[in-house]
Write a protein that holds these residues in place. Structure first.
Motif, PDB file in Angstrom:
ATOM      1  N   UNK A  33      -7.447-115.179  12.359  1.00  0.00           N
ATOM      2  CA  UNK A  33      -6.794-114.288  11.392  1.00  0.00           C
ATOM      3  C   UNK A  33      -7.524-113.095  11.665  1.00  0.00           C
ATOM      4  N   UNK A  34      -8.515-112.227  11.191  1.00  0.00           N
ATOM      5  CA  UNK A  34      -9.112-110.823  11.500  1.00  0.00           C
ATOM      6  C   UNK A  34      -8.590-110.357  12.819  1.00  0.00           C
ATOM      7  N   UNK A  35      -8.901-111.471  14.234  1.00  0.00           N
ATOM      8  CA  UNK A  35      -8.331-110.614  15.304  1.00  0.00           C
ATOM      9  C   UNK A  35      -6.693-109.692  14.741  1.00  0.00           C
ATOM     10  N   UNK A  36      -6.125-111.295  14.138  1.00  0.00           N
ATOM     11  CA  UNK A  36      -4.011-110.423  14.162  1.00  0.00           C
ATOM     12  C   UNK A  36      -4.157-109.822  13.439  1.00  0.00           C
ATOM     13  N   UNK A  37      -4.844-109.284  11.949  1.00  0.00           N
ATOM     14  CA  UNK A  37      -5.079-108.414  10.852  1.00  0.00           C
ATOM     15  C   UNK A  37      -5.571-107.067  11.642  1.00  0.00           C
ATOM     16  N   UNK A  38      -6.925-106.928  12.839  1.00  0.00           N
ATOM     17  CA  UNK A  38      -6.879-105.920  13.282  1.00  0.00           C
ATOM     18  C   UNK A  38      -6.091-105.344  14.223  1.00  0.00           C
ATOM     19  N   UNK A  39      -5.348-106.047  14.725  1.00  0.00           N
ATOM     20  CA  UNK A  39      -4.697-105.545  15.993  1.00  0.00           C
ATOM     21  C   UNK A  39      -3.111-105.132  15.021  1.00  0.00           C
ATOM     22  N   UNK A  40      -2.700-105.928  14.202  1.00  0.00           N
ATOM     23  CA  UNK A  40      -1.634-105.840  13.345  1.00  0.00           C
ATOM     24  C   UNK A  40      -1.098-104.224  12.362  1.00  0.00           C
ATOM     25  N   UNK A  41      -2.701-104.410  12.115  1.00  0.00           N
ATOM     26  CA  UNK A  41      -2.727-102.729  10.832  1.00  0.00           C
ATOM     27  C   UNK A  41      -3.181-101.814  11.548  1.00  0.00           C
ATOM     28  N   UNK A  42      -3.980-102.015  13.048  1.00  0.00           N
ATOM     29  CA  UNK A  42      -4.215-101.322  14.033  1.00  0.00           C
ATOM     30  C   UNK A  42      -5.774-100.678  13.098  1.00  0.00           C
ATOM     31  N   UNK A  43      -5.991-101.477  13.000  1.00  0.00           N
ATOM     32  CA  UNK A  43      -7.431-101.038  11.825  1.00  0.00           C
ATOM     33  C   UNK A  43      -8.869-100.576  13.343  1.00  0.00           C
ATOM     34  N   UNK A  44      -9.538 -99.555  13.327  1.00  0.00           N
ATOM     35  CA  UNK A  44     -10.394 -99.274  14.138  1.00  0.00           C
ATOM     36  C   UNK A  44     -11.651-100.346  13.714  1.00  0.00           C
TER      37      UNK A  44
ATOM     38  N   UNK B 253     -13.248-104.330  14.767  1.00  0.00           N
ATOM     39  CA  UNK B 253     -13.450-105.444  15.445  1.00  0.00           C
ATOM     40  C   UNK B 253     -12.615-106.724  14.810  1.00  0.00           C
ATOM     41  N   UNK B 254     -11.601-107.385  15.600  1.00  0.00           N
ATOM     42  CA  UNK B 254     -11.022-108.886  14.494  1.00  0.00           C
ATOM     43  C   UNK B 254     -12.349-109.503  13.876  1.00  0.00           C
ATOM     44  N   UNK B 255     -13.927-109.850  14.854  1.00  0.00           N
ATOM     45  CA  UNK B 255     -14.134-111.183  14.229  1.00  0.00           C
ATOM     46  C   UNK B 255     -15.094-110.706  13.138  1.00  0.00           C
ATOM     47  N   UNK B 256     -15.034-109.071  13.360  1.00  0.00           N
ATOM     48  CA  UNK B 256     -15.988-108.401  11.985  1.00  0.00           C
ATOM     49  C   UNK B 256     -14.693-108.669  10.268  1.00  0.00           C
ATOM     50  N   UNK B 257     -13.389-108.750  11.179  1.00  0.00           N
ATOM     51  CA  UNK B 257     -12.795-108.676   9.787  1.00  0.00           C
ATOM     52  C   UNK B 257     -12.812-110.236   9.512  1.00  0.00           C
ATOM     53  N   UNK B 258     -12.642-111.586  10.471  1.00  0.00           N
ATOM     54  CA  UNK B 258     -12.617-112.559  10.268  1.00  0.00           C
ATOM     55  C   UNK B 258     -13.956-113.087   9.251  1.00  0.00           C
ATOM     56  N   UNK B 259     -15.064-112.908  10.457  1.00  0.00           N
ATOM     57  CA  UNK B 259     -16.493-112.745   8.935  1.00  0.00           C
ATOM     58  C   UNK B 259     -17.044-112.216   7.775  1.00  0.00           C
ATOM     59  N   UNK B 260     -15.704-111.433   7.476  1.00  0.00           N
ATOM     60  CA  UNK B 260     -15.745-110.934   6.625  1.00  0.00           C
ATOM     61  C   UNK B 260     -14.695-112.244   5.199  1.00  0.00           C
TER      62      UNK B 260
END
Length: 117
Positions: free
Chosen positions: A14-25, A27-34
């Motif tokens: 989900x973090x990876x999808x959010x990072x790529x889908x929203x174009x966030x700078x 990393x997806x694993x960091x968003x996943x950890x949050x």
């Protein structure tokens, strides 16, 4: 253990999808950890997940953390000619980044200590 691994991997996905889908700078694993942290807070476990299946699984993963550095070491060996050619800028970047991290950590620690005391 399977459920705990699934939870970890779903949060990372989900973090990876959010990072790529929203174009966030970020990393997806960091968003996943949050996301995992928020999930633990919502479940009321917070930092006290030691006896849970998730805590046991994470402890087992951390016990084998050294194995996770094997791909990084292989990457260094693959790019050895580039590292040999560009050693000076790479060394400056590593040294500068390390000194900056130490300085920011020290300043933040001083600010927090002033605030507490």
């Amino acid at each position: 253990m399977i459920g705990a691994l699934a939870t970890l991997l779903v949060c990372q996905l989900l973090g990876e999808v959010a990072a790529r889908g929203l174009g966030l700078p970020v990393p997806g694993p960091v968003l996943g950890m949050a996301l995992l942290f928020a999930l633990l807070l919502l479940r009321g476990e917070g930092a006290d997940a030691a006896g849970t299946p998730l805590g046991t699984t994470v402890d087992a993963l951390l016990g084998n953390l050294g194995l996770l550095f094997v791909p990084a070491a292989v990457g260094v060996v693959v790019y050895l000619p580039v590292l040999a050619r560009e050693w000076a800028p790479i060394s400056c970047a590593i040294l500068g980044g390390t000194l900056a991290a130490i300085a920011v950590t020290g300043l933040l620690a001083q600010a927090l200590l002033r605030r507490l005391g």
